[in-house]
Write an enzyme that holds these catalytic residues in place. Structure first.
Site, mmCIF file in Angstrom:
data_model
loop_
_atom_site.group_PDB
_atom_site.id
_atom_site.type_symbol
_atom_site.label_atom_id
_atom_site.label_comp_id
_atom_site.label_asym_id
_atom_site.label_seq_id
_atom_site.Cartn_x
_atom_site.Cartn_y
_atom_site.Cartn_z
ATOM 1 N N LYS A 53 -4.364 14.999 -7.466
ATOM 2 C CA LYS A 53 -4.211 14.540 -5.897
ATOM 3 C C LYS A 53 -3.115 15.362 -5.315
ATOM 4 O O LYS A 53 -1.999 15.467 -6.042
ATOM 5 C CB LYS A 53 -3.808 13.198 -5.905
ATOM 6 C CG LYS A 53 -3.546 12.750 -4.387
ATOM 7 C CD LYS A 53 -3.093 11.338 -4.260
ATOM 8 C CE LYS A 53 -2.576 10.792 -2.919
ATOM 9 N NZ LYS A 53 -2.081 9.537 -2.577
ATOM 10 N N ASN A 104 -1.358 0.563 -2.883
ATOM 11 C CA ASN A 104 -0.246 0.286 -4.211
ATOM 12 C C ASN A 104 0.788 -0.798 -3.536
ATOM 13 O O ASN A 104 0.988 -1.779 -3.939
ATOM 14 C CB ASN A 104 0.579 1.501 -4.346
ATOM 15 C CG ASN A 104 1.820 1.284 -5.478
ATOM 16 O OD1 ASN A 104 2.704 0.908 -5.147
ATOM 17 N ND2 ASN A 104 1.416 1.508 -6.707
ATOM 18 N N THR A 105 1.523 -0.466 -2.267
ATOM 19 C CA THR A 105 2.891 -1.228 -1.983
ATOM 20 C C THR A 105 2.210 -2.868 -1.594
ATOM 21 O O THR A 105 2.954 -3.705 -2.059
ATOM 22 C CB THR A 105 3.310 -0.648 -0.915
ATOM 23 O OG1 THR A 105 3.659 0.754 -0.965
ATOM 24 C CG2 THR A 105 4.375 -1.362 -0.208
ATOM 25 N N ALA A 154 -2.783 5.592 1.994
ATOM 26 C CA ALA A 154 -1.548 5.245 2.454
ATOM 27 C C ALA A 154 -1.457 4.172 3.718
ATOM 28 O O ALA A 154 -2.343 4.433 4.529
ATOM 29 C CB ALA A 154 -0.851 6.643 2.922
ATOM 30 N N GLY A 192 3.638 3.492 2.547
ATOM 31 C CA GLY A 192 4.491 2.301 2.411
ATOM 32 C C GLY A 192 4.657 1.540 3.407
ATOM 33 O O GLY A 192 5.494 0.590 3.373
#
EC number: 2.8.1.10
Length: 257
Positions: free
Chosen positions: A97, A206-207, A184, A158
């Protein structure tokens, strides 16, 4: 997961449309992403692979899960290429990536340098998945450079602000003949569902999961939301199914992964 509903990256077929990002890692998060959200791809920030002297993220990756090293920390194409080559030498495989950012405040990707790195690495046999700002001309250049997918940001990394770039991502989904993986800023399962309803091939997050009070439950919620969005997309929303089980536009017949 929906039976026989797959997408392909560099000749590799995946049935899960959830990808775990690399912002925050621990064993519970990885376990939940695989068992509760069905992740088949997990991103690894090469520069952060060893988080402690006695702990290595690579030790957490379950067998059968595809490792997606990223070039987080790269400020230009040359640095990204070096990180990708290092990851391959470490035994991380051919997936990469591309993340190139010299904006330390907002962490917005540099599309120009990303195109340069993609072209170099694709010629070296890498399966290149570039993180990019959702711009149609840049996306077309990435296709020509040999990208295996494109990964437009929904909102800054994030931030959990969701689909701030929704209209631009929709243009890419409609115009680019590669899997579009929304990356994202996805902060809620409902936002992941909405992106899948638009026709995205997959979601990276993820976050939102890593910071949840109950990580397994949030991972499960993301998995269910992504499946629900995919089912809605395939069931209508202006699309029809072809014999191969993929969605196509009823007017043009073009496939949407």
């Amino acid at each position: 997961m929906i039976e026989n509903d797959t997408f392909t990256l560099g000749g590799h077929t995946f049935s899960s449309r959830f990808i775990l990002g690399s912002g925050k890692y621990n064993l519970d998060l990885i376990r939940a992403a695989v068992s509760d959200a069905g992740a088949q791809i997990i991103t690894l920030a090469v520069r952060r692979a060893n988080t402690k002297d006695s702990e290595n993220i690579l030790d957490y990756i379950p067998e059968g899960v595809t490792l997606l090293p990223n070039t987080s920390g790269a400020r230009n194409a040359d640095e990204a290429v070096r990180i990708a080559r290092l990851a391959r030498e470490m035994g991380c495989g051919d997936f990469v990536k591309i993340e190139i950012m010299h904006d330390s405040k907002y962490l917005l990707p540099d599309n120009y340098e990303t195109i340069k790195a993609t072209e170099i690495l694709a010629k070296e046999g890498f399966i290149v998945m570039p993180y990019m700002y959702p711009d149609l001309n840049a996306a077309r250049d990435l296709v020509n450079a040999g990208a295996a997918s494109i990964m437009p940001l929904a909102s800054p990394i994030g931030s959990n602000k969701g689909l701030a770039t929704k209209e631009f991502i929709q243009i890419l989904i409609d115009e680019i003949d590669l899997p579009v993986i929304v990356d994202a800023g996805i902060g809620k399962p409902s936002q992941a569902c909405e992106a899948m309803e638009m026709g995205a091939a997959a979601i990276m997050a993820n976050t939102a999961i890593a910071t949840a009070g109950n990580i397994p439950e949030m991972a499960k919620a993301f998995g269910l939301a992504i499946e629900a969005g995919r089912r809605a997309y395939l069931s209508g929303l202006g699309r029809v199914l072809n014999k191969g089980g993929e969605a196509s536009d009823p007017l043009t017949g073009f496939l949407h992964n």
